[in-house]
Design a protein around this motif. Structure first.
Motif, mmCIF file in Angstrom:
data_model
loop_
_atom_site.group_PDB
_atom_site.id
_atom_site.type_symbol
_atom_site.label_atom_id
_atom_site.label_comp_id
_atom_site.label_asym_id
_atom_site.label_seq_id
_atom_site.Cartn_x
_atom_site.Cartn_y
_atom_site.Cartn_z
ATOM 1 N N VAL A 63 2.944 15.858 7.008
ATOM 2 C CA VAL A 63 3.914 16.944 6.842
ATOM 3 C C VAL A 63 3.229 18.269 6.537
ATOM 4 C CG1 VAL A 63 5.840 17.782 5.417
ATOM 5 C CG2 VAL A 63 5.764 15.377 6.119
ATOM 6 N N THR A 64 2.216 18.261 5.654
ATOM 7 C CA THR A 64 1.587 19.512 5.206
ATOM 8 C C THR A 64 0.274 19.816 5.904
ATOM 9 O OG1 THR A 64 0.386 18.419 3.410
ATOM 10 C CG2 THR A 64 2.630 19.175 2.939
ATOM 11 N N GLY A 65 -0.351 18.798 6.466
ATOM 12 C CA GLY A 65 -1.670 18.999 7.071
ATOM 13 C C GLY A 65 -2.793 19.035 6.061
ATOM 14 N N LYS A 66 -2.482 18.741 4.814
ATOM 15 C CA LYS A 66 -3.474 18.731 3.750
ATOM 16 C C LYS A 66 -3.665 17.300 3.231
ATOM 17 C CE LYS A 66 -2.148 23.379 2.220
ATOM 18 N NZ LYS A 66 -1.644 24.182 1.074
ATOM 19 N N VAL A 67 -4.813 17.058 2.614
ATOM 20 C CA VAL A 67 -5.120 15.748 2.027
ATOM 21 C C VAL A 67 -4.946 15.828 0.519
ATOM 22 C CG1 VAL A 67 -6.875 13.969 1.699
ATOM 23 C CG2 VAL A 67 -6.717 15.189 3.894
ATOM 24 N N ASP A 68 -4.136 14.937 -0.013
ATOM 25 C CA ASP A 68 -3.914 14.887 -1.458
ATOM 26 C C ASP A 68 -3.828 13.422 -1.855
ATOM 27 O OD1 ASP A 68 -3.229 15.097 -4.091
ATOM 28 O OD2 ASP A 68 -1.621 16.548 -3.790
ATOM 29 N N PHE A 69 -4.757 13.000 -2.721
ATOM 30 C CA PHE A 69 -4.780 11.595 -3.114
ATOM 31 C C PHE A 69 -3.679 11.255 -4.138
ATOM 32 C CE2 PHE A 69 -9.137 12.381 -1.649
ATOM 33 C CZ PHE A 69 -9.263 11.364 -0.707
ATOM 34 N N LYS A 70 -3.053 12.278 -4.707
ATOM 35 C CA LYS A 70 -1.931 12.057 -5.626
ATOM 36 C C LYS A 70 -0.782 12.982 -5.236
ATOM 37 C CE LYS A 70 -4.705 10.555 -9.609
ATOM 38 N NZ LYS A 70 -5.038 10.808 -11.031
ATOM 39 N N PRO A 71 -0.062 12.671 -4.179
ATOM 40 C CA PRO A 71 1.034 13.546 -3.734
ATOM 41 C C PRO A 71 2.266 13.390 -4.622
ATOM 42 C CG PRO A 71 0.887 11.616 -2.334
ATOM 43 C CD PRO A 71 -0.252 11.517 -3.295
ATOM 44 N N LEU A 72 2.204 14.033 -5.795
ATOM 45 C CA LEU A 72 3.288 13.885 -6.771
ATOM 46 C C LEU A 72 4.610 14.401 -6.234
ATOM 47 C CD1 LEU A 72 1.426 14.913 -10.057
ATOM 48 C CD2 LEU A 72 1.813 12.622 -9.135
ATOM 49 N N ILE A 73 4.566 15.335 -5.305
ATOM 50 C CA ILE A 73 5.799 15.881 -4.750
ATOM 51 C C ILE A 73 6.607 14.802 -4.018
ATOM 52 C CG2 ILE A 73 4.835 16.576 -2.513
ATOM 53 C CD1 ILE A 73 6.521 19.131 -2.750
ATOM 54 N N LEU A 74 5.939 13.735 -3.596
ATOM 55 C CA LEU A 74 6.627 12.592 -2.996
ATOM 56 C C LEU A 74 6.828 11.461 -3.996
ATOM 57 C CD1 LEU A 74 4.812 12.312 0.473
ATOM 58 C CD2 LEU A 74 7.074 13.263 0.022
ATOM 59 N N GLN A 75 5.835 11.232 -4.840
ATOM 60 C CA GLN A 75 5.876 10.083 -5.736
ATOM 61 C C GLN A 75 6.933 10.216 -6.830
ATOM 62 O OE1 GLN A 75 1.773 9.925 -6.980
ATOM 63 N NE2 GLN A 75 1.160 8.611 -5.243
ATOM 64 N N ALA A 87 0.838 -1.220 0.000
ATOM 65 C CA ALA A 87 0.000 0.000 0.000
ATOM 66 C C ALA A 87 0.861 1.253 0.000
ATOM 67 C CB ALA A 87 -0.948 -0.025 1.191
ATOM 68 N N MET A 88 1.790 1.326 -0.951
ATOM 69 C CA MET A 88 2.713 2.458 -1.003
ATOM 70 C C MET A 88 2.002 3.776 -1.270
ATOM 71 S SD MET A 88 5.821 3.348 -0.592
ATOM 72 C CE MET A 88 6.687 1.786 -0.638
ATOM 73 N N GLN A 89 0.959 3.772 -2.082
ATOM 74 C CA GLN A 89 0.247 5.016 -2.365
ATOM 75 C C GLN A 89 -0.385 5.580 -1.093
ATOM 76 O OE1 GLN A 89 -2.623 4.750 -5.501
ATOM 77 N NE2 GLN A 89 -3.123 6.921 -5.486
ATOM 78 N N GLU A 90 -0.978 4.707 -0.280
ATOM 79 C CA GLU A 90 -1.563 5.167 0.975
ATOM 80 C C GLU A 90 -0.495 5.693 1.926
ATOM 81 O OE1 GLU A 90 -3.914 2.113 2.693
ATOM 82 O OE2 GLU A 90 -5.154 1.808 0.886
ATOM 83 N N VAL A 91 0.657 5.087 1.906
ATOM 84 C CA VAL A 91 1.765 5.562 2.756
ATOM 85 C C VAL A 91 2.174 6.969 2.347
ATOM 86 C CG1 VAL A 91 4.183 5.166 3.375
ATOM 87 C CG2 VAL A 91 2.600 3.240 3.259
ATOM 88 N N HIS A 92 2.294 7.189 1.035
ATOM 89 C CA HIS A 92 2.648 8.534 0.559
ATOM 90 C C HIS A 92 1.580 9.557 0.941
ATOM 91 C CE1 HIS A 92 5.580 6.962 -2.779
ATOM 92 N NE2 HIS A 92 6.110 6.969 -1.576
ATOM 93 N N GLN A 93 0.334 9.155 0.814
ATOM 94 C CA GLN A 93 -0.759 10.076 1.192
ATOM 95 C C GLN A 93 -0.689 10.444 2.668
ATOM 96 O OE1 GLN A 93 -4.233 7.881 0.029
ATOM 97 N NE2 GLN A 93 -3.926 8.239 -2.178
ATOM 98 N N LYS A 94 -0.431 9.443 3.524
ATOM 99 C CA LYS A 94 -0.364 9.718 4.962
ATOM 100 C C LYS A 94 0.840 10.581 5.304
ATOM 101 C CE LYS A 94 -2.819 5.537 6.401
ATOM 102 N NZ LYS A 94 -2.732 4.232 7.103
ATOM 103 N N ILE A 95 1.986 10.316 4.655
ATOM 104 C CA ILE A 95 3.179 11.138 4.910
ATOM 105 C C ILE A 95 2.916 12.585 4.497
ATOM 106 C CG2 ILE A 95 5.575 11.525 4.222
ATOM 107 C CD1 ILE A 95 5.891 8.501 3.987
#
Length: 209
Positions: free
Chosen positions: A137-149, A125-133
């Motif tokens: 860090v930002t306090g915002k919800v993003d289902f596609k955190p490209l800045i990490l991916q 579940a790497m995508q969910e891990v990136h979303q939670k991270i």
């Protein structure tokens, strides 16, 4: 025949290549240290001639070489150092590289490696891990955190290059990669199998004779 005792040192080479009908002399199979007056004769002793029935491999045992030297120099003291056998790889006509076959294999490996990485990420579940991270860090919800991916994807490629210590033909340092170590171990195991199998086959053939 030489009078007196002659000391001869022989170090067999681990593996050499040969071609069909080639005559293998001792200097091709081993390094020899002997008195200068007989060394040239010993080096050119014929040990084996590659025949069609030898197939792909020929195993030359140290005992065969010692036996041949004793025929000419019965008073010699022969000392062997290193490997006890030499594996001769019988080369055939080189095959031309087929571009289409190479391309198909490359595509197959590329797709297979990609599917392996994607399945692994799905399992953990790497995508969910990136979303939670990203949310932590930002306090915002993003289902596609490209800045990490995106950096993570680039990092996978860089990590694989560093892991295998190669990029095309460029090597980063002299340390062997894990793949090279595994290939070396595989070749060692293969050589031991060939030596044992060929020796066993020769012993069976000698008993039949």
């Amino acid at each position: 025949m030489e009078s007196g005792t002659i000391t001869i040192y022989i170090r067999l080479r681990h593996k050499i290549s040969g071609v069909l009908h080639e005559t293998l002399t001792l200097d091709r199979l081993a390094q020899v240290i002997a008195p200068e007056k007989i060394k040239s004769h010993i080096d050119k002793m014929v040990i084996h001639q590659i025949k069609q029935e030898d197939n792909s491999y020929v195993v030359i045992d140290a005992m065969d070489i010692i036996r041949r030297i004793y025929q000419h120099y019965p008073n010699s003291d022969i000392q062997t150092v290193g490997p006890s056998q030499t594996i001769v790889v019988v080369s055939t006509k080189p095959k031309k590289a087929r571009l289409i076959l190479f391309a198909l294999v490359w595509i197959l490996l590329f797709i297979g490696a990609g599917l392996t990485i994607m399945n692994f990420h799905e399992d953990v579940a790497m995508q969910e891990v990136h979303q939670k991270i990203y949310t932590m860090v930002t306090g915002k919800v993003d289902f596609k955190p490209l800045i990490l991916q995106i950096p993570y994807s680039i990092g996978i490629g860089i990590g694989m290059i560093l892991f295998f210590n190669h990029i095309f033909k460029k090597r980063f340092n002299e340390e062997p990669s894990p793949l090279e170590v595994e290939m070396f171990n595989y070749e060692q195991d293969l050589d031991r199998y060939i030596a044992f199998h060929e020796k066993e086959k020769n012993e069976v053939g000698n008993h039949r004779d």
